[in-house]
Design an enzyme around this catalytic site. Structure first.
Site, short mmCIF file in Angstrom:
data_model
loop_
_atom_site.label_atom_id
_atom_site.label_comp_id
_atom_site.label_asym_id
_atom_site.label_seq_id
_atom_site.Cartn_x
_atom_site.Cartn_y
_atom_site.Cartn_z
N LYS A 1 0.84 -1.21 0.00
CA LYS A 1 0.00 0.00 0.00
C LYS A 1 0.87 1.26 0.00
O LYS A 1 0.58 2.23 -0.69
CB LYS A 1 -0.92 0.03 1.23
CG LYS A 1 -1.90 -1.12 1.29
CD LYS A 1 -3.18 -0.79 0.55
CE LYS A 1 -4.12 -1.96 0.70
NZ LYS A 1 -5.17 -2.02 -0.29
N LYS B 1 -5.93 -13.99 -13.95
CA LYS B 1 -7.20 -14.30 -13.32
C LYS B 1 -8.22 -13.20 -13.55
O LYS B 1 -7.87 -12.06 -13.83
CB LYS B 1 -6.99 -14.55 -11.82
CG LYS B 1 -6.74 -13.31 -11.00
CD LYS B 1 -6.78 -13.65 -9.51
CE LYS B 1 -6.97 -12.43 -8.69
NZ LYS B 1 -7.87 -12.12 -7.78
N LYS C 1 -11.48 -7.38 -10.86
CA LYS C 1 -12.14 -6.13 -11.25
C LYS C 1 -11.15 -5.04 -11.63
O LYS C 1 -11.48 -4.11 -12.34
CB LYS C 1 -13.10 -5.65 -10.17
CG LYS C 1 -12.47 -5.43 -8.82
CD LYS C 1 -13.50 -4.98 -7.80
CE LYS C 1 -12.99 -5.19 -6.39
NZ LYS C 1 -12.93 -6.59 -5.98
P1 ADP Z 1 -10.58 -8.68 -7.29
O1 ADP Z 1 -9.41 -9.51 -7.69
O2 ADP Z 1 -11.57 -8.53 -8.37
O3 ADP Z 1 -10.20 -7.36 -6.65
P2 ADP Z 1 -11.10 -9.46 -4.60
O4 ADP Z 1 -9.63 -9.42 -4.32
O5 ADP Z 1 -11.98 -8.40 -4.00
O6 ADP Z 1 -11.32 -9.52 -6.16
O7 ADP Z 1 -11.64 -10.89 -4.19
C1 ADP Z 1 -12.58 -11.19 -3.23
C2 ADP Z 1 -12.62 -12.69 -3.09
O8 ADP Z 1 -12.87 -13.33 -4.35
C3 ADP Z 1 -11.30 -13.28 -2.59
O9 ADP Z 1 -11.60 -14.29 -1.67
C4 ADP Z 1 -10.64 -13.85 -3.82
O10 ADP Z 1 -9.84 -14.95 -3.51
C5 ADP Z 1 -11.84 -14.26 -4.68
N1 ADP Z 1 -11.49 -14.12 -6.10
C6 ADP Z 1 -11.35 -12.96 -6.77
N2 ADP Z 1 -11.04 -13.17 -8.07
C7 ADP Z 1 -10.97 -14.52 -8.22
C8 ADP Z 1 -10.68 -15.40 -9.34
N3 ADP Z 1 -10.43 -14.92 -10.55
N4 ADP Z 1 -10.71 -16.72 -9.10
C9 ADP Z 1 -10.98 -17.21 -7.90
N5 ADP Z 1 -11.25 -16.46 -6.82
C10 ADP Z 1 -11.26 -15.13 -6.96
#
Ligand code: ADP
Ligand code: TRP
Length: 331
Positions: free
Chosen positions: A111, A194, A197
């Site tokens: 951060k 992966k 967002k």
């Molecule tokens: P992002 O990567 O979109 O910012 P977050 O980090 O907010 O998503 O993820 C919230 C939850 O969703 C976490 O527990 C994360 O492990 C799961 N998650 C997010 N993207 C994926 C993905 N592509 N495949 C599997 N799990 C995911």
């Protein structure tokens, strides 16, 4: 029954990666354990969101998780800031947290690197607040991914330090857990990595996406010119399309395209069209439910009011005992 706590960040809309990676696990877990799920709005203040945006995001994340099937009759779903006991426990745990160890946190260092002009104390003590979230219900298990493992280690350290300092066996040492649902890494549509967002526009398919948006995103997914020899290994981008298809399409459909790939007759346009249709069939009922719930202020407010009440019971008890152990006894 074991107690489980998990925080949901009120940032952005849920996508298929979140659904298959996290939410699906919650859906199963709520039946198997005593679950507390909360929207981590205190945590999100480290980035100073606009008050209107904060309120809207909290509401949206509640609506989306409820639409997916989190059942407030079975689990306890609340908003973190509706539980002031968390703030008190956070204060008390701060006395046991060393600034040196907090400064060594991987997320904190990340951060600072990303936003050197906003290194606030809330950011430094983020793991202490997270420990308070977990310990307030004396949870044994926390369903989080790898990236949160260090935060859980902090939680265990604070718990052990508290127990040791006061000579009690009060706090458990919570561990990361996944509840038997196979955790999948959902790939994005941009050919690698992966679904997320913050990745490139169009990489993620959101649960609020309309049919035409899904179609547009999927049809633009990266592919190549196709296999030239039978049974050729698949390049990453193609594996990704198959992985996505396995999540939303029937086995027969997947097999049909596997066969077509292996005998080199596959047409990626057809495969993507099918994938978009099946994704829409999967998402449509959730999407409609999100609309229904997010327009029902009364329902959402009932859910969080009742959630806060249930969460209060366990939080109040913990804080009272902690105060007693520390020596803050009433006269
Ligand atoms: P992002 O990567 O979109 O910012 P977050 O980090 O907010 O998503 O993820 C919230 C939850 O969703 C976490 O527990 C994360 O492990 C799961 N998650 C997010 N993207 C994926 C993905 N592509 N495949 C599997 N799990 C995911
Ligand atoms: N830090 C978690 C995340 O970034 C969210 C969170 C806050 C959390 N408090 C928690 C998760 C307590 C589990 C338990 O995703």
């Amino acid at each position: 029954m074991e107690t489980v706590v998990s925080g949901i960040r009120p940032t952005g809309n849920l996508h298929l990666g979140n659904y298959f990676g996290a939410v699906k696990n919650f859906l199963k877990m709520q039946h198997d354990a005593n679950c507390y799920f909360f929207v981590a709005d205190y945590h999100s203040l480290t980035t100073h969101p606009h008050p209107d945006n904060l309120n809207a995001s909290v509401k949206q994340v509640l609506a989306e998780n409820l639409a997916c099937g989190l059942n407030p009759e079975i689990c306890t779903l609340y908003v973190q800031s509706d539980l002031p006991e968390v703030a008190e426990l956070y204060l008390l745990l701060n006395m046991l947290a060393y600034t040196g160890e907090l400064e060594r946190s991987v997320t904190f260092k990340e951060k600072i690197r990303k936003d050197p002009n906003n290194v606030n104390a809330g950011l430094l003590t983020y793991p202490v607040l997270m420990a308070a979230d977990i310990l307030i219900h004396k949870a044994a298990k926390v369903p989080v991914g790898k990236d949160q493992e260090q935060h859980l280690e902090f939680t265990r350290n604070f718990a052990v330090r508290f127990n040791h300092l006061y000579g009690v066996e009060f706090f458990p040492q919570p561990v990361a857990y996944n509840f038997g649902v196979q955790l999948v890494k959902v790939p994005g549509l941009d050919g690698s990595g992966k679904m997320g967002k913050s990745e490139a526009e169009g990489n993620a398919v959101f649960l609020i996406d309309e049919h035409d948006t899904i179609k547009k995103k999927v049809m633009r997914a990266v592919t190549d010119s196709g296999p030239t020899e039978p049974n050729q290994p698949k390049p990453e981008a193609i594996t990704n399309i198959f992985t996505l298809m396995k999540l939303v399409s029937s086995n027969d459909t997947v097999q049909h395209f596997e066969d077509a790939y292996n005998n080199c007759t596959i047409r990626y346009g057809d495969m993507k069209k099918q994938l978009a249709e099946d994704m829409n069939i999967f998402i449509a009922p959730i999407r409609e439910k999100i609309k229904e719930i997010s327009s029902d202020e009364k329902y959402i407010s009932k859910v969080v009011r009742e959630g806060a009440e249930k969460a209060h019971e366990s939080a109040r008890k913990t804080v009272q005992e902690v105060r007693n152990i520390i020596g803050m006894r009433s006269f």
